[in-house]
Enzyme design. Structure first.
Site, PDB file in Angstrom:
ATOM      1  N   THR A  61       3.546   8.327  -0.925  1.00 21.50           N
ATOM      2  CA  THR A  61       4.304   7.096  -1.126  1.00 21.50           C
ATOM      3  C   THR A  61       4.191   6.582  -2.568  1.00 21.50           C
ATOM      4  O   THR A  61       3.172   6.762  -3.209  1.00 21.50           O
ATOM      5  CB  THR A  61       3.770   6.024  -0.159  1.00 21.50           C
ATOM      6  OG1 THR A  61       3.700   6.616   1.123  1.00 21.50           O
ATOM      7  CG2 THR A  61       4.646   4.803  -0.120  1.00 21.50           C
ATOM      8  N   SER A 133       3.957  -0.244   7.281  1.00 22.22           N
ATOM      9  CA  SER A 133       3.163  -1.203   6.491  1.00 22.22           C
ATOM     10  C   SER A 133       3.809  -1.491   5.149  1.00 22.22           C
ATOM     11  O   SER A 133       3.350  -2.381   4.411  1.00 22.22           O
ATOM     12  CB  SER A 133       1.759  -0.650   6.233  1.00 22.22           C
ATOM     13  OG  SER A 133       1.099  -0.412   7.436  1.00 22.22           O
ATOM     14  N   GLY A 153      -0.106   3.024   0.077  1.00 17.10           N
ATOM     15  CA  GLY A 153      -1.477   2.843   0.590  1.00 17.10           C
ATOM     16  C   GLY A 153      -1.570   2.661   2.088  1.00 17.10           C
ATOM     17  O   GLY A 153      -2.584   2.154   2.570  1.00 17.10           O
TER      18      GLY A 153
HETATM   19  O1  DON Z   1       5.342   3.166   6.406  1.00 18.33           O
HETATM   20  C1  DON Z   1       4.112   3.162   6.339  1.00 18.33           C
HETATM   21  O2  DON Z   1       3.447   2.203   6.589  1.00 18.33           O
HETATM   22  C2  DON Z   1       3.424   4.433   5.857  1.00 18.33           C
HETATM   23  N1  DON Z   1       4.140   5.576   6.287  1.00 18.33           N
HETATM   24  C3  DON Z   1       3.270   4.400   4.383  1.00 18.33           C
HETATM   25  C4  DON Z   1       2.524   5.594   3.899  1.00 18.33           C
HETATM   26  C5  DON Z   1       1.787   5.350   2.662  1.00 18.33           C
HETATM   27  O3  DON Z   1       1.803   4.289   2.084  1.00 18.33           O
HETATM   28  C6  DON Z   1       0.971   6.456   2.166  1.00 18.33           C
HETATM   29  N2  DON Z   1       0.479   6.083   0.862  1.00 18.33           N
HETATM   30  N3  DON Z   1      -0.321   6.296   0.189  1.00 18.33           N
END
Ligand code: DON
Length: 250
Positions: A61, A133, A153
């Site tokens: 992300t 999130s 994150g």
């Molecule tokens: O949408 C979400 O909450 C997660 N899939 C986000 C993933 C994420 O932030 C990974 N990052 N480091």
């Protein structure tokens, strides 16, 4: 241990398919490994298997914040989940589909102290969108964007954004300091308060522990942020120094 495991990665597999060097179990080889140990400092893992290329690509992300000369703002948190998402490319469109299915609660009814959630609202169902999130934020005052932020994150994102927004808007910190400031995270389960700067603040940590908080150190987020000075209208970009990125004006 470290050297043996590096060799495991380099040499070991089904002997019907790979030839495993008999040299590995000799005393001479053990001595050559031991000779490479510096008792004063650890050996970087890459030095133990120079033939293996270690993947440097960021996990998944990312977030970017943009504002144009007219004050139109974009706050974009973008995820594929793990690298290359679900590995399906949209033919002709040039982008990869994400793998957000893991954001549904994995097992109905199973909520664990380690943080797996099994409650009803985010259970998987046909046509349903999973809980995310991701918290891209544009704070506006009198219809104008004053703060643009967000972060990667996973579940920490919500708290990362909360820290930045509070630092700027409640505590009046300059945006650079607001982004740099140590962050904290608690997500109900597991019952652990995670902090940046734990080493630097032993007294605070000791006090929290004395009150019964479980405290852990971690690094949190990558919140690239723009603040608009209400007096001058000037834009201030603060790239988060925790992972990667920069602020630029055009
Ligand atoms: O949408 C979400 O909450 C997660 N899939 C986000 C993933 C994420 O932030 C990974 N990052 N480091």
């Amino acid at each position: 241990m470290k050297r043996a495991y590096a060799d495991r990665a380099v040499f070991l597999g089904d002997p019907d398919f790979v030839q495993i060097p008999t040299e590995l179990t000799t005393k001479e080889y053990a001595k050559s490994l031991a000779a490479g140990i510096d008792p004063k400092k650890p050996t970087p893992p890459a030095d133990l298997a120079p033939g293996i290329t270690l993947d440097q690509e960021g996990g998944s992300t990312t977030h970017f914040s943009v504002i144009d000369k007219d004050g139109l703002a974009v706050s974009n948190t973008y995820t594929l989940e793990n690298s290359f998402g679900n590995r399906v490319v949209v033919r002709g469109a040039g982008y990869i589909l994400n793998n957000e299915m893991t954001d549904f609660n994995p097992k109905p009814g199973l909520t664990t102290t380690r943080g797996q959630i099994g409650t009803r609202p985010n259970r998987i169902a046909p046509g349903k969108r999973m809980l995310s999130s991701m918290t891209p934020v544009i704070v506006r005052k009198d219809g104008r964007a004053v703060l643009v932020t967000g972060s990667p994150g996973g579940r920490t994102i919500i708290n990362t954004v909360l820290c930045v927004v509070l630092n700027v808007l409640e505590f009046g910190m300059p945006v650079r300091d607001a982004v740099d400031a140590p962050r904290l995270h608690h997500q109900w389960l597991p019952d652990v308060a995670k902090f940046e700067g734990v080493k630097e603040q032993p007294e605070l940590v000791a006090k929290l522990k004395a009150r019964g908080h479980a405290v852990e150190a971690h690094r949190q987020g990558d919140a690239h942020t723009i603040w608009v000075d209400p007096k001058t209208g000037r834009y201030h970009g603060a790239a988060d120094r925790r992972i990667d990125g920069k602020a630029a004006g055009h």
